[in-house]
Design a protein around this motif. Structure first.
Motif, PDB file in Angstrom:
ATOM      1  N   LEU A 139       0.829  -1.204   0.000  1.00 24.37           N
ATOM      2  CA  LEU A 139       0.000   0.000   0.000  1.00 24.37           C
ATOM      3  C   LEU A 139       0.862   1.252   0.000  1.00 24.37           C
ATOM      4  O   LEU A 139       0.523   2.251  -0.647  1.00 24.37           O
ATOM      5  N   ASP A 140       1.989   1.203   0.692  1.00 24.70           N
ATOM      6  CA  ASP A 140       2.908   2.346   0.690  1.00 24.70           C
ATOM      7  C   ASP A 140       3.437   2.609  -0.722  1.00 24.70           C
ATOM      8  O   ASP A 140       3.520   3.766  -1.157  1.00 24.70           O
ATOM      9  N   LEU A 142       1.989   1.746  -3.542  1.00 23.22           N
ATOM     10  CA  LEU A 142       0.866   2.219  -4.345  1.00 23.22           C
ATOM     11  C   LEU A 142       0.660   3.717  -4.141  1.00 23.22           C
ATOM     12  O   LEU A 142       0.498   4.478  -5.109  1.00 23.22           O
ATOM     13  N   ARG A 143       0.683   4.165  -2.896  1.00 19.90           N
ATOM     14  CA  ARG A 143       0.549   5.602  -2.617  1.00 19.90           C
ATOM     15  C   ARG A 143       1.719   6.377  -3.218  1.00 19.90           C
ATOM     16  O   ARG A 143       1.552   7.493  -3.729  1.00 19.90           O
ATOM     17  N   GLU A 144       2.894   5.795  -3.149  1.00 20.78           N
ATOM     18  CA  GLU A 144       4.094   6.422  -3.711  1.00 20.78           C
ATOM     19  C   GLU A 144       3.923   6.667  -5.206  1.00 20.78           C
ATOM     20  O   GLU A 144       4.241   7.763  -5.713  1.00 20.78           O
ATOM     21  N   ARG A 146       1.071   6.898  -6.913  1.00 22.38           N
ATOM     22  CA  ARG A 146       0.001   7.879  -7.157  1.00 22.38           C
ATOM     23  C   ARG A 146       0.469   9.298  -6.824  1.00 22.38           C
ATOM     24  O   ARG A 146       0.156  10.244  -7.542  1.00 22.38           O
ATOM     25  N   LEU A 147       1.225   9.450  -5.740  1.00 24.17           N
ATOM     26  CA  LEU A 147       1.734  10.776  -5.378  1.00 24.17           C
ATOM     27  C   LEU A 147       2.706  11.307  -6.425  1.00 24.17           C
ATOM     28  O   LEU A 147       2.825  12.520  -6.611  1.00 24.17           O
ATOM     29  N   GLN A 190      -8.757  -2.877  -0.115  1.00 19.63           N
ATOM     30  CA  GLN A 190      -7.819  -1.816   0.261  1.00 19.63           C
ATOM     31  C   GLN A 190      -7.173  -1.207  -0.979  1.00 19.63           C
ATOM     32  O   GLN A 190      -7.030   0.024  -1.077  1.00 19.63           O
ATOM     33  N   GLU A 194      -7.412   2.643  -2.344  1.00 19.02           N
ATOM     34  CA  GLU A 194      -6.198   3.458  -2.473  1.00 19.02           C
ATOM     35  C   GLU A 194      -5.925   3.876  -3.918  1.00 19.02           C
ATOM     36  O   GLU A 194      -4.901   4.491  -4.194  1.00 19.02           O
ATOM     37  N   GLY A 195      -6.813   3.519  -4.849  1.00 20.98           N
ATOM     38  CA  GLY A 195      -6.688   4.059  -6.204  1.00 20.98           C
ATOM     39  C   GLY A 195      -6.124   3.133  -7.243  1.00 20.98           C
ATOM     40  O   GLY A 195      -5.763   3.582  -8.336  1.00 20.98           O
ATOM     41  N   SER A 196      -6.047   1.822  -6.963  1.00 20.43           N
ATOM     42  CA  SER A 196      -5.606   0.883  -7.985  1.00 20.43           C
ATOM     43  C   SER A 196      -6.829   0.436  -8.782  1.00 20.43           C
ATOM     44  O   SER A 196      -7.554  -0.486  -8.384  1.00 20.43           O
TER      45      SER A 196
END
Length: 396
Positions: A139-140, A142-144, A146-147, A190, A194-196
């Protein structure tokens, strides 16, 4: 434009930066922050390459400090009990003990990854395995992504392949499905939150000989998973799966990936793929370093594209982790490079194929002509090498 995507990218780095960083960390020459910084730098570099090549998604979940199969078990919270580690509080140092072992325990056993030269680390399950969730590393990442402004597609080893590849003690492997599937459902939810938008679930065991009990498990398992995430791409590779075509058409997944390099005959079997579902075709060899014959690939794909349109996706046959990352960093002589294509160069091959299918070959004239010239030069050099070998043998 057609969707182009990957089933995975090599994570070691063009100069094996990750290998060096892990070795330094294990020798206490690099702290955890330094190790994580190397990982972030490599992921960002590889995502930038994928984005620059026009891929619709960047690949998330293909980066590992040890092994991707073991990573899936860790992510779900099923660690080898013999280590006694707490799942959700697992540290990077403890993870590397699972990979390499420690003073008193060997690491997880390395097994051959299907018919490749690669090895995977075998997860260890038993009747006490709970699959209650592990560290949030995926998840980290994935956020990385997207950011950083990228559109991610997460890839995971599917539940049935995970069980088939694991060492399972005390119980039949399929008996663990009632615990394992809810863990995948929780994770898929999840990832969606988180945008996947898409998740790729790899089930390479579909290319193996499976008995009826394993085949019968696919439909109920994927019904549950499809309820948790609307866009699952089920991926097979390394072998022909046309014998399961009826099953694969019936599964409630949004798409299927097939390997047309290892098993080109599958194109005829899946040519009538249902409308409304994605068919991803692996047409660039993910296991070899040779350039693709783009004209020949286009000849095969044009009729399929005419029927499926944007439901046709283009990809390498399998993950690109089987080839080096970047030819331009390899330091090879130009005459040797002529016929070669490493992971980064295969991204460009995918881009050329997609543009030629959508806009016509004339739009990609220069790229296609360069491909023809490179292949011709490489074949001529190969012929000369063979002739020299024959002459040398005859002179003895």
């Amino acid at each position: 434009m057609l969707t182009t995507h990957l089933l995975g990218f090599p994570c070691l780095g063009s100069q094996r930066e990750l290998d060096r960083a892990v070795a330094q960390y294990r020798r206490a020459e690099l702290d955890e922050a330094g190790l994580m910084a190397v990982g972030r730098e490599l992921r960002l570099r590889h995502w930038q390459w994928q984005h620059a090549a026009g891929l619709r998604f960047v690949s998330v979940g293909d980066f590992s400090y040890g092994d991707l199969v073991l990573d899936t078990a860790v992510l779900l919270g099923a660690l080898p009990a013999r280590f006694g580690f707490a799942t959700q509080a697992l540290s990077r140092a403890q993870y590397l003990e699972l990979v390499h072992g420690n003073a008193s325990l060997p690491g997880c056993e390395a097994r051959r990854w299907f018919d490749t030269d690669h090895r995977y680390l075998q997860p260890e399950f038993d009747m006490a395995s709970r699959f209650d969730g592990g560290p949030a590393w995926l998840l980290d990442e994935l956020r990385e992504a997207r950011l950083a402004g990228f559109t991610p597609k997460v890839q995971l080893l599917g539940p049935l392949s995970l069980l088939k590849l694991a060492r399972v003690a005390e119980v039949d492997a399929l008996a663990l499905l009632p615990r394992l599937v809810p863990a995948y459902v929780r994770l898929l939810k999840q990832l969606l939150a988180e945008g996947s938008e898409w998740v790729q679930l790899d089930e390479p065991i579909l290319g193996q000989q499976l008995d009826a009990t394993w085949l019968a498990a696919f439909a109920p398992v994927y019904r549950e998973l499809a309820e948790a995430h609307p866009h699952i791409l089920l991926a097979s590779y390394f072998a022909e799966v046309g014998k399961h075509a009826g099953l694969l058409r019936s599964l409630p997944v949004a798409g299927l990936h097939i390997d047309l390099v290892s098993a080109p005959q599958q194109l005829a079997v899946f040519a009538d793929w249902p409308q409304g579902k994605v068919l991803s075709v692996g047409v660039i060899d993910g296991r070899q370093v040779w350039k693709a014959d783009l004209d020949a690939v286009l000849d095969r794909l044009t009729p399929l594209h005419s029927r499926l349109g944007e439901a046709l996706w283009l990809a390498p046959s399998c993950s690109l982790r089987h080839v080096p990352p970047d030819l331009s960093q390899a330091g090879l002589a130009p005459q040797i490079q002529a016929g070669l294509s490493f992971a980064r160069q295969k991204l460009a091959e995918l881009s050329t194929l997609a543009r030629a299918l959508c806009l016509g070959r004339s739009v990609c004239f220069q790229a296609l002509e360069a491909n023809r010239a490179a292949l011709s030069q490489f074949r001529a050099q190969a012929d000369r090498n063979v002739a020299e070998l024959i002459h040398a043998a005859a002179s003895r």
